[in-house]
Design a protein around this motif. Sequence first.
Motif, PDB file in Angstrom:
ATOM      1  N   TYR A  49      52.026   6.323  33.325  1.00 56.59           N
ATOM      2  CA  TYR A  49      53.414   6.720  33.502  1.00 56.59           C
ATOM      3  C   TYR A  49      54.319   6.312  32.344  1.00 56.59           C
ATOM      4  O   TYR A  49      55.323   6.966  32.073  1.00 56.59           O
ATOM      5  N   ALA A  53      55.173  12.281  29.139  1.00 58.15           N
ATOM      6  CA  ALA A  53      56.367  13.102  28.959  1.00 58.15           C
ATOM      7  C   ALA A  53      56.570  14.055  30.139  1.00 58.15           C
ATOM      8  O   ALA A  53      57.697  14.453  30.434  1.00 58.15           O
ATOM      9  N   ARG A  56      59.137  12.944  32.767  1.00 60.75           N
ATOM     10  CA  ARG A  56      60.569  12.929  32.418  1.00 60.75           C
ATOM     11  C   ARG A  56      61.377  13.998  33.149  1.00 60.75           C
ATOM     12  O   ARG A  56      62.533  13.778  33.494  1.00 60.75           O
ATOM     13  N   LYS A  57      60.780  15.157  33.399  1.00 59.55           N
ATOM     14  CA  LYS A  57      61.546  16.214  34.067  1.00 59.55           C
ATOM     15  C   LYS A  57      61.858  15.874  35.528  1.00 59.55           C
ATOM     16  O   LYS A  57      62.704  16.500  36.139  1.00 59.55           O
ATOM     17  N   MET A  59      62.772  12.692  36.336  1.00 59.24           N
ATOM     18  CA  MET A  59      63.576  11.479  36.266  1.00 59.24           C
ATOM     19  C   MET A  59      65.059  11.832  36.321  1.00 59.24           C
ATOM     20  O   MET A  59      65.819  11.587  35.399  1.00 59.24           O
TER      21      MET A  59
END
Length: 102
Positions: A49, A53, A56-57, A59
């Motif tokens: 984690y 990447a 990230r979408k 988060m």
Amino acid sequence: MQTLKHSMRSSKKLKLSELYQYMTEGLAQCSSEQAKEQFGRLAMQRYDYLHDAELRKYMLHDSEQGAYYRNLIFRNDVLTMKNLFWNPGSVTKVHGHRESDC
């Protein structure tokens, strides 16, 4: 348990899409709740984690929603994955949610 695409003995770190595929396959093969919990813990140890990447979408955080915010990552008939964010200062005891689809 039959052989999974990514063996538990492998040291390869999993990306998010690999993790939910791996967990779906593995959890479907577990015969008890204890086996599912153990498999889930071991699988999460393989998830990278910190360097993913793809995560990230998911988060996203809206502090107006209250103490915490949940983002659905993946759901099927075997597994539901969510990303939780807690507002600064929020606390909770370690707890489970059996029987509540968590």
